[in-house]
Design a protein around this motif. Structure first.
Motif, PDB file in Angstrom:
ATOM      1  N   SER A 177     -13.165 -10.887 -19.165  1.00  0.00           N
ATOM      2  CA  SER A 177     -12.685 -10.465 -17.991  1.00  0.00           C
ATOM      3  C   SER A 177     -13.561  -9.236 -17.526  1.00  0.00           C
ATOM      4  CB  SER A 177     -11.119  -9.998 -18.234  1.00  0.00           C
ATOM      5  OG  SER A 177     -11.146  -9.043 -18.910  1.00  0.00           O
ATOM      6  N   VAL A 178     -13.102  -8.725 -16.192  1.00  0.00           N
ATOM      7  CA  VAL A 178     -13.427  -7.605 -15.652  1.00  0.00           C
ATOM      8  C   VAL A 178     -12.248  -6.815 -15.438  1.00  0.00           C
ATOM      9  CG1 VAL A 178     -14.569  -6.214 -13.779  1.00  0.00           C
ATOM     10  CG2 VAL A 178     -15.582  -8.285 -14.524  1.00  0.00           C
ATOM     11  N   GLN A 179     -12.182  -5.650 -16.248  1.00  0.00           N
ATOM     12  CA  GLN A 179     -10.904  -4.642 -16.037  1.00  0.00           C
ATOM     13  C   GLN A 179     -11.315  -3.671 -14.788  1.00  0.00           C
ATOM     14  OE1 GLN A 179      -7.982  -5.090 -17.844  1.00  0.00           O
ATOM     15  NE2 GLN A 179      -9.288  -6.923 -18.679  1.00  0.00           N
ATOM     16  N   ILE A 180     -10.323  -3.646 -13.796  1.00  0.00           N
ATOM     17  CA  ILE A 180     -10.297  -2.876 -12.660  1.00  0.00           C
ATOM     18  C   ILE A 180      -9.308  -1.886 -13.021  1.00  0.00           C
ATOM     19  CG2 ILE A 180     -10.096  -2.613 -10.112  1.00  0.00           C
ATOM     20  CD1 ILE A 180     -12.305  -4.708 -11.123  1.00  0.00           C
ATOM     21  N   ARG A 181     -10.111  -0.514 -12.595  1.00  0.00           N
ATOM     22  CA  ARG A 181      -9.092   0.636 -12.670  1.00  0.00           C
ATOM     23  C   ARG A 181      -9.345   1.836 -11.435  1.00  0.00           C
ATOM     24  NH1 ARG A 181      -7.649  -2.108 -16.050  1.00  0.00           N
ATOM     25  NH2 ARG A 181      -7.143  -1.905 -18.232  1.00  0.00           N
ATOM     26  N   LEU A 182      -8.249   1.758 -10.841  1.00  0.00           N
ATOM     27  CA  LEU A 182      -8.358   2.376  -9.271  1.00  0.00           C
ATOM     28  C   LEU A 182      -8.470   3.562  -9.334  1.00  0.00           C
ATOM     29  CD1 LEU A 182      -6.034   0.033  -7.584  1.00  0.00           C
ATOM     30  CD2 LEU A 182      -8.269  -0.084  -7.548  1.00  0.00           C
ATOM     31  N   ASN A 183      -9.301   4.414  -8.660  1.00  0.00           N
ATOM     32  CA  ASN A 183      -9.696   5.867  -8.399  1.00  0.00           C
ATOM     33  C   ASN A 183      -8.542   6.474  -7.550  1.00  0.00           C
ATOM     34  OD1 ASN A 183     -10.432   8.597  -8.121  1.00  0.00           O
ATOM     35  ND2 ASN A 183     -12.525   7.749  -7.747  1.00  0.00           N
ATOM     36  N   ASP A 184      -7.747   7.909  -7.970  1.00  0.00           N
ATOM     37  CA  ASP A 184      -7.081   8.409  -6.822  1.00  0.00           C
ATOM     38  C   ASP A 184      -7.633   9.232  -5.858  1.00  0.00           C
ATOM     39  OD1 ASP A 184      -7.833  10.638  -8.330  1.00  0.00           O
ATOM     40  OD2 ASP A 184      -5.708  11.167  -9.067  1.00  0.00           O
TER      41      ASP A 184
END
Length: 565
Positions: A177-184
């Motif tokens: 998988s590709v793990q997505i982590r969103l920036n604030d």
């Protein structure tokens, strides 16, 4: 050094002089100038792209200019923000929002550009990199160390949710998988989205493959026989797209318009073959074709760009066991040929094409496993020479070319390669002529693999993220600073202070400057909360009893941030 922003304006006069004075056959237009110049490395972020032809163009020619951002927005020349055709020029200005700092912008002028004499005979494909600002000068201080997945091979940066900041793309081989982590917007990442890829997912490349104005993902699956295309819905949510058939063992892929039709095609390399696999895009994110281009043995990292200055995309690929980089030239239609193999150091792992000497052409750099980075300069015609080899802290694995000190040239950032030694990031600064010096090293966890550069906290300079393939499988975030947070001088030459993991809930390992005899933990008011002894450049900190929040760790005059959860 002042960057170049246009091809010789005198070419306009030359084109007029060469036109027949009373011929009966109208001539098709040719392209005579582009601004910013092809391969510019510090183009203003709000500068318009202006392409000048040899004669007035039709209004419909505006659709021939296709502009792709690499980190935000994908295809920028869409109905809501179209290119313009005015007289003999095609232009696009990023008025909706500027390009991001240090972003690579690709463009194509297709053969849909036409004048009174007919259509453009040959497309033009090029790229430029945008300018970097901010106060950072290539000193990277500890930020967060995020535990993501269980086998993190690669990391990328892209604004996948179109909110103006760079999000994390983390390849996790074990979960395919590709793990997505969103920036604030400040460089803090959260979320838990997992995007399915293929067996032993190894690397990720963002790009707008379906031309809808957002960034999709292309994932190389080392253990499978395909590349995974993951399509973005515009809000950062991804759905499975095509599984593109390629031979097993793909280590990476790049996206570039190799056939000049205005969409992004893919090229993939594999250590199991002696070929580079080229698959062309139908404009909607579906890839076809079977072209496999012969190169040297044990293919590894690959890069694309116009190395011979003829307006199309060529490629270079590292050949791990022949100690060479194969360069193959495009005929303009997406067919590749040539036999040039450039000698580099021992066991090259990755390759980059970048204008490091600011002369307008793309030079070649290759990291090597048992040496540093080989730099080979372009003569302008796609022939590479020279013998410069730039030292790295611990061999070379992957690299990023980025202006980390904001002086208008591309510097070198590379990860170490020698298992099982402590991983490190090496930073070597460019003097503007392609000469690199002033090695700076930043320790991370063991087995640092992927690296990416981008403005994570919105301050205009370029920060770093790495994928660390170790027991904790972390992604490390490091923010660019004007100088070490203590004082300039002696501390500037010391290895940077780092905590691992960070954020932490318990025991944390500290990598310290060699002179440190202890490390202190301070609260936001600068009060010392606890002190731990140091030995041989390391210490262990137990944060039990500390309230969740932001703290500082201080040792030997250096300071780093520590987040307690």
């Amino acid at each position: 050094m002042t960057p170049r922003y246009s091809l010789a304006p005198a070419l306009l006069g030359m084109a007029a002089a060469l036109a027949p004075a009373g011929g009966t056959h109208a001539q098709a237009p040719t392209l005579v100038a582009v601004s910013p110049a092809a391969n510019a490395v510090a183009a203003p972020r709000t500068a318009p792209l202006v392409v000048t032809a040899s004669q007035p163009l039709t209004a419909a020619s505006a659709g021939a200019l296709r502009v792709f951002s690499g980190q935000r927005g994908g295809l920028r020349t869409r109905p809501a923000t179209p290119a313009q055709a005015t007289g003999s020029t095609l232009s696009f200005a990023p008025t909706a929002y500027p390009y991001l700092p240090g972003e690579t912008v690709q463009y194509t002028v297709t053969t849909a550009a036409a004048g009174s004499g007919g259509a453009l005979a040959r497309p033009r494909v090029g790229q430029f990199t945008t300018a970097v600002g901010g106060s950072g000068r290539g000193y990277f201080q500890a930020g967060a160390d995020l535990v993501v997945g269980s086998s993190t091979y690669d990391v990328g940066l892209a604004d996948v949710d179109n909110d103006g900041d760079l999000d994390l793309l983390v390849v996790d081989a074990n979960s395919r998988s590709v793990q997505i982590r969103l920036n604030d917007g400040s460089g803090n990442f959260s979320g838990s989205q997992s995007v399915a890829a293929g067996y032993s997912a190894y690397s990720v490349t963002p790009g707008d493959v379906d031309g809808d104005g957002d960034l999709d993902l292309l994932v190389a699956n080392f253990g499978g026989n395909s590349l995974s295309v993951c399509l973005n819905n515009g809000g950062g949510n991804f759905s499975p797209g095509q599984q593109v058939p390629v031979p097993a063992g793909s280590l990476g892929a790049t996206l570039a318009d190799v056939d000049g039709d205005g969409d992004l095609d893919l090229l993939s390399s594999s250590p199991y073959t002696s070929t580079v696999h080229v698959r062309v895009n139908n404009g909607q994110g579906t890839f076809t074709g079977t072209q496999d281009v012969p190169v040297g043995g044990q293919n590894n990292g690959m890069a694309t760009g116009d190395v011979d200055g003829d307006g199309d995309v060529d490629f270079a690929v590292a050949n791990k066991f022949s100690n060479t980089v194969s360069v193959r030239l495009n005929d303009g239609s997406g067919l590749f040929g040539g036999t040039q193999d450039v000698a580099v150091g021992t066991r090259p792992n990755s390759v980059a094409l970048a204008d490091v000497d600011n002369d307008g052409d793309l030079d070649l750099l290759a990291t090597t496993e048992y040496g540093g980075t080989s730099v080979r300069l372009n003569n302008g015609s796609g022939l590479f020479g020279g013998t410069q080899n730039v030292a790295l802290a611990d061999g070379g694995w992957k690299m990023a070319m980025a202006d980390v000190d904001a002086d208008g040239d591309l510097d070198l950032v590379a990860t170490g390669s020698r298992y099982p030694n402590l991983g490190a990031i090496s930073v070597q600064l460019n003097d503007g002529t392609g000469v690199f010096s002033g090695l700076r090293t930043l320790p991370f966890g063991s087995l640092v693999y992927g690296v990416a550069a981008g403005d994570l906290d919105g301050d205009g300079d370029l920060d770093l993220v790495t994928a660390n393939y170790d027991n904790a499988s972390t992604v490390s975030v490091r923010f660019n600073q004007a100088q070490p947070l203590a004082t300039a001088g002696a501390a500037a030459s010391l290895p940077a202070l780092a905590a691992f993991p960070n954020p932490t809930t318990g025991r944390t390992a500290l990598a310290l400057p060699p002179a440190a005899t202890s490390a202190e933990v301070l609260d936001g008011l600068g009060r010392v909360l606890r002190t731990v002894p140091a030995r041989a450049g390391s210490a262990t900190l137990d944060v039990a009893g500390l309230a969740p929040g932001l703290y500082l760790v201080r040792a030997a005059g250096q300071v780093a941030r520590l987040v307690v959860e």
